[in-house]
Design a protein around this motif. Structure first.
Motif, mmCIF file in Angstrom:
data_model
loop_
_atom_site.group_PDB
_atom_site.id
_atom_site.type_symbol
_atom_site.label_atom_id
_atom_site.label_comp_id
_atom_site.label_asym_id
_atom_site.label_seq_id
_atom_site.Cartn_x
_atom_site.Cartn_y
_atom_site.Cartn_z
ATOM 1 N N TYR A 27 0.926 -0.802 -0.178
ATOM 2 C CA TYR A 27 0.198 0.105 -0.208
ATOM 3 C C TYR A 27 0.792 1.122 0.130
ATOM 4 O O TYR A 27 1.803 0.600 0.693
ATOM 5 N N GLN A 28 0.507 2.105 -0.735
ATOM 6 C CA GLN A 28 0.661 3.525 -0.316
ATOM 7 C C GLN A 28 -0.192 4.849 0.351
ATOM 8 O O GLN A 28 -1.304 4.470 -0.326
ATOM 9 N N THR A 29 0.040 5.388 1.385
ATOM 10 C CA THR A 29 -0.818 6.724 2.016
ATOM 11 C C THR A 29 -0.701 7.821 1.344
ATOM 12 O O THR A 29 0.754 8.417 1.301
ATOM 13 N N GLY A 30 -0.948 7.816 0.829
ATOM 14 C CA GLY A 30 -1.059 9.921 0.463
ATOM 15 C C GLY A 30 -2.368 10.970 0.561
ATOM 16 O O GLY A 30 -3.661 10.111 -0.022
ATOM 17 N N VAL A 31 -2.441 11.669 -0.598
ATOM 18 C CA VAL A 31 -3.322 12.139 -1.415
ATOM 19 C C VAL A 31 -3.691 11.714 -2.792
ATOM 20 O O VAL A 31 -2.359 11.482 -3.223
ATOM 21 N N ILE A 32 -5.377 12.036 -2.683
ATOM 22 C CA ILE A 32 -5.860 11.375 -3.606
ATOM 23 C C ILE A 32 -6.467 12.558 -4.780
ATOM 24 O O ILE A 32 -7.334 13.337 -3.622
ATOM 25 N N ALA A 33 -6.445 12.454 -5.514
ATOM 26 C CA ALA A 33 -6.481 13.799 -6.670
ATOM 27 C C ALA A 33 -7.682 12.840 -7.283
ATOM 28 O O ALA A 33 -8.055 11.939 -7.696
ATOM 29 N N THR A 34 -9.150 13.764 -7.458
ATOM 30 C CA THR A 34 -9.674 14.027 -8.282
ATOM 31 C C THR A 34 -10.292 14.608 -8.874
ATOM 32 O O THR A 34 -10.413 15.555 -8.746
ATOM 33 N N GLN A 35 -10.571 14.261 -9.977
ATOM 34 C CA GLN A 35 -10.686 14.857 -11.450
ATOM 35 C C GLN A 35 -11.394 14.540 -12.408
ATOM 36 O O GLN A 35 -11.767 12.692 -12.297
ATOM 37 N N ASP A 36 -12.521 15.064 -13.392
ATOM 38 C CA ASP A 36 -12.471 14.274 -15.123
ATOM 39 C C ASP A 36 -12.313 14.205 -15.696
ATOM 40 O O ASP A 36 -12.595 14.777 -16.896
ATOM 41 N N LEU A 37 -10.930 13.116 -15.181
ATOM 42 C CA LEU A 37 -9.880 13.339 -16.710
ATOM 43 C C LEU A 37 -9.375 11.992 -16.530
ATOM 44 O O LEU A 37 -8.845 11.832 -15.182
ATOM 45 N N PHE A 38 -9.347 10.783 -17.518
ATOM 46 C CA PHE A 38 -8.175 9.725 -17.363
ATOM 47 C C PHE A 38 -7.275 10.473 -18.031
ATOM 48 O O PHE A 38 -7.213 11.155 -18.926
ATOM 49 N N MET A 39 -5.862 10.206 -17.191
ATOM 50 C CA MET A 39 -4.616 11.017 -17.274
ATOM 51 C C MET A 39 -3.867 10.075 -18.883
ATOM 52 O O MET A 39 -3.454 8.456 -18.318
ATOM 53 N N ALA A 40 -3.677 10.415 -19.814
ATOM 54 C CA ALA A 40 -2.830 9.531 -21.310
ATOM 55 C C ALA A 40 -1.898 10.668 -21.716
ATOM 56 O O ALA A 40 -1.126 9.763 -22.087
ATOM 57 N N ARG A 41 -1.926 11.415 -21.196
ATOM 58 C CA ARG A 41 -1.297 12.430 -21.844
ATOM 59 C C ARG A 41 -0.043 13.074 -20.428
ATOM 60 O O ARG A 41 -0.539 12.769 -19.692
ATOM 61 N N GLN A 42 1.440 13.066 -21.388
ATOM 62 C CA GLN A 42 1.516 13.789 -20.331
ATOM 63 C C GLN A 42 1.631 15.311 -19.482
ATOM 64 O O GLN A 42 1.941 15.300 -18.277
ATOM 65 N N SER A 43 1.202 15.637 -20.214
ATOM 66 C CA SER A 43 0.628 17.581 -20.383
ATOM 67 C C SER A 43 -0.584 17.391 -19.267
ATOM 68 O O SER A 43 -0.105 17.879 -18.029
ATOM 69 N N ASP A 44 -1.074 16.087 -18.885
ATOM 70 C CA ASP A 44 -2.467 15.737 -17.780
ATOM 71 C C ASP A 44 -1.594 15.739 -17.103
ATOM 72 O O ASP A 44 -1.768 16.334 -15.774
ATOM 73 N N PHE A 45 -0.727 14.976 -16.809
ATOM 74 C CA PHE A 45 -0.421 14.576 -15.520
ATOM 75 C C PHE A 45 0.972 14.904 -15.346
ATOM 76 O O PHE A 45 0.651 15.892 -13.677
ATOM 77 N N ASP A 46 1.936 15.859 -15.957
ATOM 78 C CA ASP A 46 2.037 17.526 -15.649
ATOM 79 C C ASP A 46 1.659 18.442 -15.019
ATOM 80 O O ASP A 46 1.981 19.164 -14.120
ATOM 81 N N THR A 47 0.725 18.684 -15.227
ATOM 82 C CA THR A 47 -1.131 19.510 -15.131
ATOM 83 C C THR A 47 -1.130 19.177 -13.357
ATOM 84 O O THR A 47 -1.115 19.875 -12.046
ATOM 85 N N LEU A 48 -1.463 17.867 -13.369
ATOM 86 C CA LEU A 48 -1.813 17.579 -11.931
ATOM 87 C C LEU A 48 -0.939 17.924 -10.648
ATOM 88 O O LEU A 48 -0.442 17.892 -9.456
ATOM 89 N N LYS A 49 0.061 16.820 -10.865
ATOM 90 C CA LYS A 49 2.033 17.393 -10.242
ATOM 91 C C LYS A 49 1.746 18.822 -10.009
ATOM 92 O O LYS A 49 2.999 18.752 -9.227
#
Length: 115
Positions: A27-49
């Protein structure tokens, strides 16, 4: 406008961690981000982080659950099983095998949690 973060009671986190440890589920404990987006692109991941660098993962349902629980002053804990991790192309398990294993582990977790 209804809440950016929903804090989780530390006792629930501790119980989840001890339950996972006891039955041997990684397991990993941490913050879970919720959004209406399936992250499929590097730019999506970069924006989240960029916006939420502490996020352990991103999903689409947990925020709604936390929002309703918060409105009714009911403690909640979101536990996710991740079948596909963005940019991890070396996933060694076929999805139907993963679903079977995840279901068995979830049942084992809930049974142990309720003891």
């Amino acid at each position: 406008g209804l809440g950016l973060r929903y804090p989780i009671e530390p006792a629930l986190i501790q119980k989840a961690e001890s339950t996972a440890q006891k039955i041997g589920i990684p397991y990993q404990t941490g913050v879970i981000a919720t959004q209406d987006l399936f992250m499929a692109r590097q730019s999506d991941f970069d924006t989240l982080k960029q916006n939420f660098p502490e996020s352990a993962c991103s999903e689409m349902e947990g925020g709604a659950i936390a929002q309703v629980c918060s409105a009714f002053h009911t403690p909640c804990l979101i536990i996710r099983t991740l079948s596909d991790v963005v940019f991890h192309h070396d996933n060694p398990m076929e999805f139907s095998a993963f679903a079977q294993k995840a279901s068995e582990q979830a049942a084992k977790f809930i049974n142990e949690w309720c003891l």
